[in-house]
Design a protein around this motif. Structure first.
Motif, PDB file in Angstrom:
ATOM      1  N   VAL A   1       0.866  -1.193   0.000  1.00 48.81           N
ATOM      2  CA  VAL A   1       0.000   0.000   0.000  1.00 48.81           C
ATOM      3  C   VAL A   1       0.898   1.238   0.000  1.00 48.81           C
ATOM      4  CG1 VAL A   1      -0.181  -0.120   2.530  1.00 48.81           C
ATOM      5  CG2 VAL A   1      -1.850   1.219   1.230  1.00 48.81           C
ATOM      6  N   PRO A   2       0.579   2.214  -0.846  1.00 47.26           N
ATOM      7  CA  PRO A   2       1.389   3.437  -0.818  1.00 47.26           C
ATOM      8  C   PRO A   2       1.315   4.079   0.566  1.00 47.26           C
ATOM      9  CG  PRO A   2      -0.102   3.421  -2.725  1.00 47.26           C
ATOM     10  CD  PRO A   2      -0.507   2.288  -1.841  1.00 47.26           C
ATOM     11  N   ILE A   3       2.458   4.439   1.086  1.00 41.51           N
ATOM     12  CA  ILE A   3       2.484   4.990   2.442  1.00 41.51           C
ATOM     13  C   ILE A   3       1.629   6.250   2.522  1.00 41.51           C
ATOM     14  CG2 ILE A   3       4.028   6.162   4.093  1.00 41.51           C
ATOM     15  CD1 ILE A   3       6.006   3.898   3.644  1.00 41.51           C
ATOM     16  N   GLY A   4       1.624   7.027   1.436  1.00 42.32           N
ATOM     17  CA  GLY A   4       0.782   8.224   1.413  1.00 42.32           C
ATOM     18  C   GLY A   4      -0.697   7.907   1.599  1.00 42.32           C
ATOM     19  N   ASP A   5      -1.114   6.710   1.181  1.00 43.67           N
ATOM     20  CA  ASP A   5      -2.510   6.320   1.383  1.00 43.67           C
ATOM     21  C   ASP A   5      -2.811   6.079   2.855  1.00 43.67           C
ATOM     22  OD1 ASP A   5      -2.575   6.335  -1.366  1.00 43.67           O
ATOM     23  OD2 ASP A   5      -3.584   4.401  -1.561  1.00 43.67           O
TER      24      ASP A   5
ATOM     25  N   ARG B   1       6.248   8.888   1.117  1.00 41.08           N
ATOM     26  CA  ARG B   1       4.818   8.684   0.876  1.00 41.08           C
ATOM     27  C   ARG B   1       4.556   8.117  -0.512  1.00 41.08           C
ATOM     28  NH1 ARG B   1       3.417  15.026   0.736  1.00 41.08           N
ATOM     29  NH2 ARG B   1       4.775  15.485  -1.013  1.00 41.08           N
TER      30      ARG B   1
ATOM     31  N   LEU C   1       6.171   5.617  -1.761  1.00 40.31           N
ATOM     32  CA  LEU C   1       6.632   4.231  -1.800  1.00 40.31           C
ATOM     33  C   LEU C   1       5.610   3.320  -1.141  1.00 40.31           C
ATOM     34  CD1 LEU C   1      10.320   4.849  -0.678  1.00 40.31           C
ATOM     35  CD2 LEU C   1       9.492   4.409  -3.013  1.00 40.31           C
ATOM     36  N   ASN C   2       5.603   2.084  -1.577  1.00 37.31           N
ATOM     37  CA  ASN C   2       4.740   1.105  -0.928  1.00 37.31           C
ATOM     38  C   ASN C   2       5.286   0.713   0.436  1.00 37.31           C
ATOM     39  OD1 ASN C   2       2.509   0.331  -2.608  1.00 37.31           O
ATOM     40  ND2 ASN C   2       3.992  -0.541  -4.052  1.00 37.31           N
TER      41      ASN C   2
END
Lengths: 98, 462, 395
Positions: free
Chosen positions: B455-459, C317, C319-320
């Motif tokens: 999961v994209p960290i920004g999500d 942000r 990156l997975n």
């Protein structure tokens, strides 16, 4: 090869992949668009060999690409789970970025 | 992460099992949600084309008809909220009294979801099968190749070879032909007798599974008519190619090799339950079928050993879509009963015919499991062959590590096998097979970590 | 009955490194580990080599901070230790000492950096305070919200997956016996040493040992009960996360003085994010913690930790997240590690209580000296003797 035996597709859209325009059909998965365009290398493995999509169902993560958002930020996504949209901008990870 | 009011029932997986459960629950005034990674319901078996496509004669094979009818009813159910395009990243059992928590990546970002009852019906995936060259572009799981054909009308190759032990590849080959594609050959690793004899022995033994058998037989006939050869007793040796698949090398039983030219290969050696979420939630697991795959243990109502968490469908053992429907219906009934919406006698009465049907379906599934058993059919892999695709870990490094440690987690730590984005789904089965042989893989496998999907960290951070 | 000069309980970094040093001076050594070697905190930590004072030492008041500052002297020894470790063990441990930046985003945090620098200077460590622009010149990925950082060129990271196995191999090569999947079930004290009962798949077995080292991380406190002493070692479960691999560069170890955050781009290219956010330990039915069960990730901890990471290094942000995990380590009653002889029980040594990746090789070397009869003053402030009052009625 896109088959028309069972499906009628809506009019084409174009998205940007690695800086060039690639045509596809609204609703199509990004994985389909890329493979249909012959862009089947998703990254370069540690052994220097090209690596491709494998499971096409969200499980293996081999088809990871970066969507480039309007503000320039990237959002990594599994291409097999992305529905293409008009003017989408995509970068594959087939460069030195791994 | 935003949170909304708890669901009465949240179902993970919109395939046959999840649909059947939702259909049994709907109409009772419950708040029901169904989460799935795909934008539309159907699961892998009925992976639907995009809503923007106009489909004619889609999935017309007779064996799909009951599933299509169920899908139609599911899509028409007004009180079942469809949460498509969303990945469940993790489960926290009992996050509050009487409630289970989930972290879900939606198209709008990650969110927390709470639910009083949870059904995990996440289906199965193609068993990954390492062999030399299996990382080349153009090498697919047969399920993945099929998904292109049936949901996208796309045939990912001009000359396709399917190889494996599972009869599904007959159906997939025919679907490729029907879409206008070309299948060079369908290769069964086992001898023809191993495929046919168990079925023939069972012929006349009742109608259950008959549709599936007939579908396979018809597919075989159609392949023959189209000039696609179905071969037996050939073992894949390596996938040839530099930048892309250019061929498949097969070994005959006399040790000689045959080089088949092709530009796409599908591997079809069986299916593994998606077990990450049950394992992450700490549910009691067991080993199922001849693959000894991890599947979630459950009681007669499909409830796991963690109260309020139910499991159904292929997650509980790969047995086919019809069995998944019955298990889903039982789980729906079980949740209805556990929520106090149906009395136990009524639930039992309703469940009795379902259970009888399930027993017959499971007997057929066992037969199919025997026929498709890949034991003895695995390719020989040398030390250079990649076992863990994500981290490029070879058989050689894993074999070396196994000399000094004795658990999957320890191998992971030593070699990085299983440390990549797939969380071990691509390599765990092969590692356990290497550690213990096909029959005795009793290691608990990798510890499943959050998130079960990247999961994209920004999500997550908003 | 087999007899060893030293029996080591725990196959983590401290245990394996002590086994190596003891075997190197000719002692006969048996090491037992209840699970696999390196399967605890030594292999699960995020591999920081942090030689500046950790911010955790600063967050509980001046008295404890002053006391903890003594660890800086050991940190300085550790710098030399890590510089030479790959040569000593003859293998690649992915040691990267390309600097560490402990960042500040507010004037208050800058004051904290300055106070920390003053404490460190007392023990001879010179971390340089740089402004935001210089910090970003050193590490261009840092956020514009960073107004200052204390910079120590020697900090960095190493590969926790490699270090302990390397010590284990080297110890075995020097004659130490290492037995994974073997646990300690009983200890009898004798005039000169111990008779110890071990349990493994091969059954139970008794051996004799001249000295006994407990280096079992979070389990150390429970094991001490077998020798009838109290060791104030408390398990803590810490959260760590890994991004997917990236080619984008972060050369330094990044920490935050005001918040719990540590980050680095590890050898394989994954960015590891941690800094001391808690996970939830499993509790036992009758009370206490059940260390045999997995600790669980606390969703809020994870989000807070990731938000700090994004705030400090915004590229994260994009990156997975591919894995969050929990390592169970231990802290002591006064937050400093325990390392040395337990006065109430002649021949009993302990090494536990945190900071054991950065300091592990150094502590192990000094401890092996002490077990071999040459105690070192540099370990004095970590001696279990400071908790003698807990053992007034034990032993």
């Amino acid at each position: 090869m896109r088959s028309s035996r069972h499906f009628r597709r809506p009019g084409e859209v174009a998205i940007t992949v690695d800086g060039r325009l690639v045509h596809g059909f609204p609703g199509e998965s990004l994985a389909t668009l890329l493979l249909a365009a012959g862009l089947d290398v998703f990254r370069i493995g540690a052994e220097g060999k090209p690596r491709g999509l494998y499971c096409n169902m969200g499980s293996c993560s081999e088809c990871m690409v970066d969507l480039v958002l309007e503000d320039g930020r990237r959002r990594p996504m599994r291409a097999c789970l992305v529905t293409i949209g008009d003017a989408m901008v995509v970068e594959r990870r087939a460069g030195s970025d791994g | 992460m935003a949170e909304c009011a708890p669901y009465d029932v949240l179902i993970v997986g919109g395939g046959p099992a999840g649909q059947a459960a939702a259909l049994r629950l709907h109409g009772a005034g419950l708040k029901i949600g169904v989460v799935d990674e795909q934008p539309r319901p159907g699961g892998q078996i009925l992976r639907q084309p995009p809503a923007t496509f106009v489909a004619a004669d889609w999935m017309e094979e007779r064996s799909y008809r009951p599933l299509k009818r169920q899908l139609g009813r599911f899509e028409a159910a007004p009180d079942v909220e469809w949460l498509g395009g969303s990945s469940v990243l993790g489960i926290e059992p009992g996050s509050a009294p009487g409630v289970h928590g989930l972290t879900v990546a939606t198209p709008e970002g990650a969110t927390g979801i709470r639910t009083r009852r949870l059904l995990v019906a996440t289906g199965c995936y193609d068993m990954p099968l390492p062999l030399a060259g299996w990382t080349l572009p153009g090498l697919f799981t047969t399920g993945g190749l099929q998904a292109f054909v049936k949901s996208q009308g796309f045939v990912p190759g001009q000359r396709i070879v399917l190889v494996g032990t599972h009869p599904l590849q007959l159906l997939v080959a025919r679907q490729v032909l029907q879409a206008g594609g070309r299948v060079e050959r369908v290769v069964f690793v086992q001898p023809r007798s191993a495929l046919l004899r168990p079925f023939l022995r069972r012929a006349g033994g009742g109608l259950v599974g008959g549709n599936a058998l007939l579908a396979a037989a018809r597919a075989w006939r159609d392949l023959g008519a189209a000039g696609t050869k179905v071969a037996f007793g050939l073992k894949p040796v390596r996938v040839a190619g530099e930048q892309h698949v250019s061929g498949l090398v097969l070994a005959r039983s006399d040790g000689t090799e045959e080089h088949l030219e092709c530009d796409a290969v599908g591997l079809c050696f069986g299916f593994l339950p998606q077990s990450d979420l049950p394992r992450m939630a700490g549910l009691a697991m067991e080993r199922q079928g001849r693959l000894r795959a991890f599947s979630a243990r459950h009681d007669e109502w499909m409830e796991s050993d963690v109260a309020g968490i139910f499991v159904a469908g292929e997650t509980t053992g790969v047995a086919g879509a019809d069995a998944a429907c019955v298990k889903g219906a039982l789980a729906g009934l079980g949740m209805l009963h556990s929520l106090g919406r149906i009395s136990e006698p009524s639930a039992r009465k309703e469940a009795a015919p379902l259970r009888r049907r399930l027993a017959r379906l499971l007997a057929f599934a066992d037969l199919l499991d025997r026929v498709a058993d890949p034991s003895g059919c695995y390719p020989e892999v040398d030390d250079q062959t990649i076992l863990c695709r994500c981290e490029d870990v070879t058989y050689g490094s894993v074999r070396a590590a196994l000399g000094t440690c004795g658990s999957a987690n320890a191998v992971k730590l030593l070699t990085r096998c299983g440390m990549g984005p797939c969380q071990g789904r691509n390599c765990e089965f092969s590692l356990l097979r290497l550690m213990h042989g096909p029959s005795r893989c009793e290691d608990a496998g990798f510890t499943v970590r959050f998130p079960v999907r990247p999961v994209p960290i920004g999500d997550l951070t908003g | 009955m087999d007899r060893f000069d030293a029996l080591i309980i725990g196959g983590g970094l401290l245990g394996c490194a002590t086994a190596f040093h003891l075997a190197s001076i000719g002692a006969s050594v048996l090491l037992v580990e209840q699970g696999e070697l390196n399967s605890g905190a030594s292999g699960q930590n995020a591999g920081s080599l942090h030689f500046q004072m950790e911010r955790r030492f600063l967050e509980n008041g001046d008295a404890l901070a002053d006391q903890a500052a003594a660890i800086v002297a050991l940190n300085r020894s550790a710098i030399e230790e890590w510089r030479t470790l790959e040569a000593l063990l003859g293998c690649d441990l992915h040691v990267s000492m390309r600097g560490g930046l402990m960042v500040a985003e507010t004037p208050e945090e800058l004051l904290l950096l300055e106070r920390k620098a003053a404490l460190e200077a007392r023990y001879g460590l010179d971390a340089r305070i740089v402004d935001g622009a210089e910090a970003r010149a050193l590490c261009p990925s840092l956020s514009t919200t960073v107004i200052a950082a204390s910079y120590l060129p020697e900090e960095g990271h190493a590969d926790p997956r490699a270090v302990t196995p390397a010590f284990a191999r080297a110890a075995a090569a020097r004659g130490a016996i290492l037995r994974p999947r073997t646990s300690l079930v009983g200890v009898e004290r004798e005039a000169k040493g111990f008779t110890v009962e071990l349990d493994s798949a091969e059954g139970r077995e008794k051996i004799r040992a001249g000295s006994l080292l407990l280096a079992a991380g979070a389990c150390t406190g429970n094991l001490a009960a077998l020798v009838n002493v109290h060791l104030p070692v408390y398990p803590v479960a810490l959260l760590m996360s890994a991004t997917e691999r990236t080619g984008r560069e972060i050369a330094q170890l990044i920490q935050h003085v005001g918040h719990r955050l540590s980050m680095k781009r590890a050898h394989a290219g994954n960015i590891l994010i941690g800094g001391g956010w808690p996970s939830r330990l499993a509790s036992a039915a009758g009370g206490g913690f059940d260390l045999s069960r997995r600790a669980t990730v606390i969703a809020d901890s994870l989000v807070q930790n990731l938000r700090l990471a994004v705030r400090t290094v915004p590229l994260v942000r994009e990156l997975n997240l591919i894995r969050s995990w929990t390592g169970v380590t231990a802290i002591t009653a006064d937050q400093l590690p325990l390392a040395g002889a337990v006065p109430q029980v002649p021949g009993l040594f302990v090494a536990a209580g945190g900071s054991a990746f950065t300091l592990g090789p150094t502590l192990a070397r000094l401890l092996a000296g002490a077990m071999g009869g040459r105690p070192d003053d540099r370990l004095a402030f970590l001696s279990p003797a400071r908790f003698n009052h807990l053992n007034s009625f034990m032993g």
